[in-house]
Scaffold this motif. Sequence first.
Motif, short mmCIF file in Angstrom:
data_model
loop_
_atom_site.label_atom_id
_atom_site.label_comp_id
_atom_site.label_asym_id
_atom_site.label_seq_id
_atom_site.Cartn_x
_atom_site.Cartn_y
_atom_site.Cartn_z
N VAL A 65 0.85 -1.18 0.00
CA VAL A 65 0.00 0.00 0.00
C VAL A 65 0.90 1.23 0.00
N VAL A 66 0.60 2.16 -0.89
CA VAL A 66 1.35 3.41 -0.97
C VAL A 66 0.35 4.55 -0.77
N GLN A 67 0.67 5.43 0.16
CA GLN A 67 -0.18 6.59 0.41
C GLN A 67 0.70 7.78 0.78
N GLY A 68 0.66 8.78 -0.05
CA GLY A 68 1.49 9.97 0.20
C GLY A 68 2.96 9.59 0.21
N ASP A 69 3.64 9.90 1.33
CA ASP A 69 5.06 9.58 1.47
C ASP A 69 5.28 8.29 2.25
N ARG A 70 4.24 7.48 2.37
CA ARG A 70 4.30 6.24 3.17
C ARG A 70 4.09 5.01 2.30
N VAL A 71 4.81 3.95 2.68
CA VAL A 71 4.65 2.64 2.06
C VAL A 71 4.43 1.64 3.18
N GLY A 72 3.41 0.81 3.03
CA GLY A 72 3.17 -0.28 3.97
C GLY A 72 3.24 -1.59 3.19
N CYS A 73 3.90 -2.57 3.78
CA CYS A 73 4.07 -3.83 3.05
C CYS A 73 4.02 -5.02 4.01
N ARG A 74 3.38 -6.07 3.55
CA ARG A 74 3.44 -7.37 4.21
C ARG A 74 4.34 -8.21 3.31
N ILE A 75 5.46 -8.61 3.86
CA ILE A 75 6.47 -9.35 3.09
C ILE A 75 6.49 -10.79 3.60
N ARG A 76 6.44 -11.75 2.69
CA ARG A 76 6.49 -13.16 3.05
C ARG A 76 7.89 -13.70 2.82
N PHE A 77 8.33 -14.51 3.77
CA PHE A 77 9.61 -15.19 3.68
C PHE A 77 9.38 -16.69 3.84
N ASP A 78 9.85 -17.47 2.89
CA ASP A 78 9.89 -18.92 2.98
C ASP A 78 11.36 -19.26 2.82
N CYS A 79 12.00 -19.68 3.92
CA CYS A 79 13.46 -19.76 3.88
C CYS A 79 13.99 -20.77 4.90
N THR A 80 15.29 -21.00 4.80
CA THR A 80 15.97 -21.95 5.68
C THR A 80 17.16 -21.25 6.33
N PRO A 81 16.96 -20.73 7.54
CA PRO A 81 18.08 -20.08 8.23
C PRO A 81 19.24 -21.06 8.46
N ALA A 82 20.45 -20.58 8.24
CA ALA A 82 21.63 -21.41 8.46
C ALA A 82 22.03 -21.41 9.93
N GLU A 83 21.54 -20.43 10.65
CA GLU A 83 21.85 -20.27 12.07
C GLU A 83 20.54 -20.01 12.81
N ASP A 84 20.62 -19.93 14.12
CA ASP A 84 19.45 -19.51 14.88
C ASP A 84 19.02 -18.13 14.38
N PHE A 85 17.72 -17.89 14.38
CA PHE A 85 17.20 -16.63 13.87
C PHE A 85 16.35 -15.96 14.95
N ARG A 86 16.75 -14.74 15.31
CA ARG A 86 16.03 -13.97 16.33
C ARG A 86 15.87 -14.76 17.62
N GLY A 87 16.93 -15.49 17.97
CA GLY A 87 16.92 -16.25 19.22
C GLY A 87 16.16 -17.57 19.15
N LEU A 88 15.69 -17.94 17.97
CA LEU A 88 14.94 -19.19 17.82
C LEU A 88 15.82 -20.23 17.13
N PRO A 89 15.76 -21.48 17.59
CA PRO A 89 16.62 -22.54 17.04
C PRO A 89 16.12 -23.06 15.70
N THR A 90 16.32 -22.27 14.66
CA THR A 90 15.81 -22.62 13.33
C THR A 90 16.85 -23.27 12.43
N ALA A 91 18.09 -23.29 12.84
CA ALA A 91 19.19 -23.71 11.96
C ALA A 91 18.87 -24.98 11.19
#
Length: 128
Positions: A65-91
């Motif tokens: 969504v773009v409005q004036g000088d603002r952009v709002g976005c919902r971004i999807r990630f489907d991925c495989t972290p190589a290490e823990d991510f944000r303190g979670l054991p996802t490696a």
Amino acid sequence: MADLEQRYRAYLTCLNERRFADLSDHAHDPVVHNGRTLTIVDFQALLKRDAHEIPDLHYAIETLVVQGDRVGCRIRFDCTPAEDFRGLPTAGRTVSFVEHVFYRYEDGKIAEIQSVVDTDAIRDQLTP
């Protein structure tokens, strides 16, 4: 408005192509990220860290969504972290999550970013 959408899409292309040296084309120096003022070098380091931790990181727009000088976005990630991510054991485990992010632009560049990553979704996927 179309120009700002194009600029934002070009920024995500820059991230997906790992062209971190080009971030100064898209963001002010300094830029405010979640209330912290970062130099462009610090901002590059933050994004490089994410790419290092998640080598297959790809920013996929779900809602934009773009409005004036603002952009709002919902971004999807489907991925495989190589290490823990944000303190979670996802490696080594594939996870899917979204980021809700809002940008304020000044003079055609990102001046401020407010971002929330859905870490609950990641945690739910890791729970047996």
